[in-house]
Design a protein around this motif. Structure first.
Motif, short mmCIF file in Angstrom:
data_model
loop_
_atom_site.label_atom_id
_atom_site.label_comp_id
_atom_site.label_asym_id
_atom_site.label_seq_id
_atom_site.Cartn_x
_atom_site.Cartn_y
_atom_site.Cartn_z
N ASN A 29 0.85 -1.18 0.00
CA ASN A 29 0.00 0.00 0.00
C ASN A 29 0.89 1.24 0.00
OD1 ASN A 29 -2.47 -1.45 0.16
ND2 ASN A 29 -2.12 -1.76 2.36
N TYR A 30 0.86 1.97 -1.10
CA TYR A 30 1.65 3.18 -1.19
C TYR A 30 0.99 4.32 -0.41
CZ TYR A 30 4.77 1.41 -4.86
OH TYR A 30 5.72 0.71 -5.57
N ASN A 31 1.79 5.02 0.35
CA ASN A 31 1.35 6.26 0.98
C ASN A 31 1.74 7.39 0.03
OD1 ASN A 31 0.91 8.55 2.50
ND2 ASN A 31 1.76 7.68 4.40
N TYR A 32 0.86 7.70 -0.90
CA TYR A 32 1.20 8.64 -1.95
C TYR A 32 1.49 10.05 -1.42
CZ TYR A 32 0.09 5.16 -5.47
OH TYR A 32 0.09 4.02 -6.24
N ASN A 33 0.96 10.37 -0.25
CA ASN A 33 1.25 11.68 0.34
C ASN A 33 2.71 11.81 0.76
OD1 ASN A 33 -1.41 12.61 0.07
ND2 ASN A 33 -2.02 11.64 2.00
N ARG A 34 3.37 10.68 0.94
CA ARG A 34 4.78 10.69 1.37
C ARG A 34 5.75 10.51 0.20
NH1 ARG A 34 5.14 8.93 6.80
NH2 ARG A 34 7.42 9.09 6.56
N TYR A 62 4.67 6.08 -14.91
CA TYR A 62 4.08 7.31 -14.38
C TYR A 62 2.57 7.34 -14.66
CZ TYR A 62 2.61 12.21 -14.56
OH TYR A 62 1.91 13.38 -14.41
N PHE A 63 2.19 7.05 -15.90
CA PHE A 63 0.78 7.10 -16.26
C PHE A 63 -0.02 5.96 -15.63
CE2 PHE A 63 1.93 10.22 -19.45
CZ PHE A 63 0.82 11.06 -19.40
N TYR A 64 0.65 4.85 -15.34
CA TYR A 64 -0.04 3.77 -14.63
C TYR A 64 -0.48 4.25 -13.25
CZ TYR A 64 -0.89 -0.42 -11.93
OH TYR A 64 -1.46 -1.35 -11.09
N HIS A 65 0.43 4.88 -12.52
CA HIS A 65 0.10 5.37 -11.18
C HIS A 65 -0.88 6.54 -11.25
CE1 HIS A 65 2.73 3.04 -8.49
NE2 HIS A 65 3.52 2.94 -9.55
N LYS A 66 -0.75 7.36 -12.25
CA LYS A 66 -1.68 8.48 -12.39
C LYS A 66 -3.09 7.98 -12.64
CE LYS A 66 -2.54 12.70 -15.05
NZ LYS A 66 -2.05 13.60 -16.13
N LYS A 67 -3.22 6.95 -13.47
CA LYS A 67 -4.55 6.44 -13.81
C LYS A 67 -5.17 5.65 -12.68
CE LYS A 67 -6.99 3.63 -17.22
NZ LYS A 67 -6.88 2.87 -18.49
N THR A 68 -4.36 4.83 -11.99
CA THR A 68 -4.93 3.95 -10.97
C THR A 68 -5.07 4.61 -9.60
OG1 THR A 68 -2.71 3.05 -10.48
CG2 THR A 68 -4.07 1.86 -12.10
N MET A 69 -4.13 5.53 -9.27
CA MET A 69 -4.15 6.12 -7.93
C MET A 69 -4.06 7.65 -7.94
SD MET A 69 -4.55 3.77 -5.71
CE MET A 69 -4.49 1.97 -5.63
N ALA A 70 -4.17 8.24 -9.11
CA ALA A 70 -4.13 9.70 -9.24
C ALA A 70 -2.84 10.31 -8.68
CB ALA A 70 -5.35 10.34 -8.57
N TYR A 71 -1.78 9.53 -8.68
CA TYR A 71 -0.48 10.04 -8.26
C TYR A 71 0.24 10.57 -9.50
CZ TYR A 71 4.44 10.02 -6.81
OH TYR A 71 5.75 10.36 -6.57
#
Length: 368
Positions: A29-34, A62-71
């Motif tokens: 589980n990524y803590n995207y805020n960190r 980059y686009f994978y994370h942007k699409k799946t987790m809005a990071y």
């Protein structure tokens, strides 16, 4: 700074079964805020092919994370021509995290004092096919590591091997040294072994035929017989292009070499990839980056994505940076990526390619 965009649709198969090639996103589980808000990508040149493919891999992840987790961190691209290599002034890079791709051209262009500064930047450094760099957060990528990987497997099964290389003796001698270090015996014939000679000569079938002819003349009697290959080896280790290896196995079977174990190490200096079902490589053991195996169901159904090793390294480098900065995995992780299994502990990054056995054209996972 370069602004770029692309789209991708990665589909990770969570049901990896025995025999499949395991490529999967980290089960964390990524803590995207960190995670980093800004990531710098440092490359030799925008026009360099290997750097361009590496960039495509970074952007795809980059686009994978942007699409799946809005990071969606800000991505900035820096090329050596735009950096101050005279004074090694990298202040604008030190404030943020970086991914540096050091290929041979990069290493030749950067002064040693600047290289030291780059190694001290926060982030991940990919060092491709150069002398090993001993520094934290450096992932050394060398084809020689694949030699050791597949030869260790070969040594568990065989004692004596004939080593052949598509381009001559230099690489062949290196492979031979590794094989002998592992306790194996290298079999040599009277002439230099390389793939420009046909297997009939390498396996000494012509010598077998010549002995029959001499005996027939000596006895003044026609003789019948089946040529016999040399009996002083039990395996063949091949370093060549994939296309050359495809022509090898049928020829080997034709020349009475079907009982030999064949171990294959592909060349890295081209973008050849495997077929979805590669029948001409059947019964060959080989080592390579998982992304090179053209199997849709593992990680993507998007056939437009580049199938090459630099793309795989770019994709994995982005993931490695996130894993290092994620609180749950910042000290230790194992990631089964597109370029292989990547482990991280005590600041040290290590990678292993994947070993497979080709059975009836299908790639069966053995181990890393």
């Amino acid at each position: 700074m370069l602004v770029t965009s692309c789209s991708t649709n990665f589909v990770i198969n969570p049901n990896t079964k025995l025999g499949f090639i395991p490529v999967e996103k980290p089960k964390v589980n990524y803590n995207y805020n960190r995670l980093p808000k800004i990531i710098n990508i440092i490359l030799e040149n925008a026009d360099d092919e290997s750097s361009a493919q590496f960039t495509k891999g970074v952007i795809a992840n980059y686009f994978y994370h942007k699409k799946t987790m809005a990071y969606s961190p800000e991505i900035n691209f820096f090329y050596l021509d735009g950096l101050d290599l005279g004074m090694c002034n990298f202040k604008k890079l030190k404030r943020n995290h970086s991914i540096s791709f050091i290929n041979l051209k990069f290493l030749k262009k950067v002064p040693k004092k600047c290289l030291k500064e780059i190694l001290n930047l926060k982030g991940v450094i990919l060092n491709l096919e150069n002398e090993e760099i001993e520094s934290n957060n450096v992932l050394n990528i060398k084809r020689n590591s694949d030699f050791v990987n597949i030869l260790s497997l070969a040594r568990n099964k065989n004692d004596s091997s004939l080593i052949v290389d598509e381009r001559g003796k230099n690489q062949e001698e290196l492979i031979g040294e590794i094989w002998e270090t592992l306790g194996g015996k290298v079999i040599y014939s009277d002439k230099s072994e390389d793939l420009n000679r046909n297997l009939s000569q390498i396996l000494l079938l012509e010598s077998s035929k010549e002995r029959k002819r001499k005996l027939s003349r000596s006895l003044s009697t026609p003789l019948e017989g089946t040529p016999r290959r040399r009996q002083d080896l039990d395996s063949l280790i091949i370093s060549s292009s994939i296309s050359k290896a495809r022509s090898l196995k049928p020829e080997l079977d034709y020349n009475f070499g079907e009982s030999l174990d064949v171990f294959f190490i592909p060349k890295w200096d081209n973008n050849e990839m495997y077929f979805k079902r590669d029948l001409d490589l059947s019964d060959i053991y080989l080592v390579d980056m998982p992304w090179m195996f053209n199997i849709d169901s593992y990680f993507s159904k998007d056939n437009s994505l580049p199938r090459n090793r630099n793309f795989a390294l770019g994709f994995d480098s982005f993931e490695i940076l996130l894993l290092q900065e994620n609180p749950q995995t910042s000290n230790k992780f194992v990631y089964k990526g597109l370029s292989g299994q990547i482990s991280y502990q005590n600041g040290n990054l290590k990678r292993k390619s994947i070993k497979v056995l080709v059975k009836e054209g299908n790639f069966e996972f053995i181990s890393y």
